[in-house]
Scaffold this active site. Sequence first.
Site: not given
Ligand code: ARG
Length: 280
Positions: A179, A273
């Site tokens: 991300h 996150c």
């Molecule tokens: N386990 C989640 C996923 O893989 C983690 C998300 C993390 N969020 C972020 N905004 N980077 O989607």
Amino acid sequence: MTATSTLDDANLTHAPASSPRVLMCRPEHFTVSYRINPWMYPENPTDTGLALSQWSVLYDTYRSLGFQVDIIDPLAGLPDMVYAANGGFVLDGIAYGAKFHHQERGPEGPAYMEWFRAQGFEVVEPVEVNEGEGDFLLVGDTILAASGFRSDTGSHKEIADIYGREVVSLQLINPSYYHLDTALAVVDSTTIAYLPSAFDERSLGILRERYPDAIIATEEDAAVLGLNSFSDGHNVVIAERATTFAADLADRGYNPIGVELSELLLGGGGVKCCTLELRS
Ligand code: ARG
């Protein structure tokens, strides 16, 4: 918070943004039961109690900084719902809903949209796959939009049409930084920090040209999701273990505040996150 971190504004050299309003989700159902990023190992145990207490420190930190913190009810069976940043993108009172890449997180999209509606936000149902503020970051009046692992490039056009803002497309290339908010931090309306190796050459050229004074993160700090931080323009809440980033921020007159979210790191997430900004 570490002993070296302080909420004092003694060193104020940058004007803080007006107190942000953010949305968070208590990790009551947090665990790692599937693997959709390289950080996640479902075979390893998680400690939901520890996740809750670490999350509470983040919540308390925001409250003591004067942020308005809204809470969405966590839903059983959605262990990643704690990562509220992925629940949408909110600007000008309009909430652009999320449409998740992985089916495991699919039901989070409607759950967050229902919350936005109940709070009086205008909701735009997404056509394109996108994971909200995970891949869209507002810097001043520009939306930085990433793709590569989660959000489709079509969502960059969709978000541009919704908000009428300039949208700059970036390409992520390292699966550990899947991300945008794991590879790039917004420090204030003109300042960012990023990890160069997370981006392709074209994206790097754009970042270097637009943000020549950006803070360049170390691999070590990025590897504890140090860039996954939240700033009000002066106070920057970051992973406690991102020590070089903290020192760079302090050198520039910002106030880094370290928090430990080791348990939520097991799901591949950190400070940012867990935080969705609600901009009216
Ligand atoms: N386990 C989640 C996923 O893989 C983690 C998300 C993390 N969020 C972020 N905004 N980077 O989607």
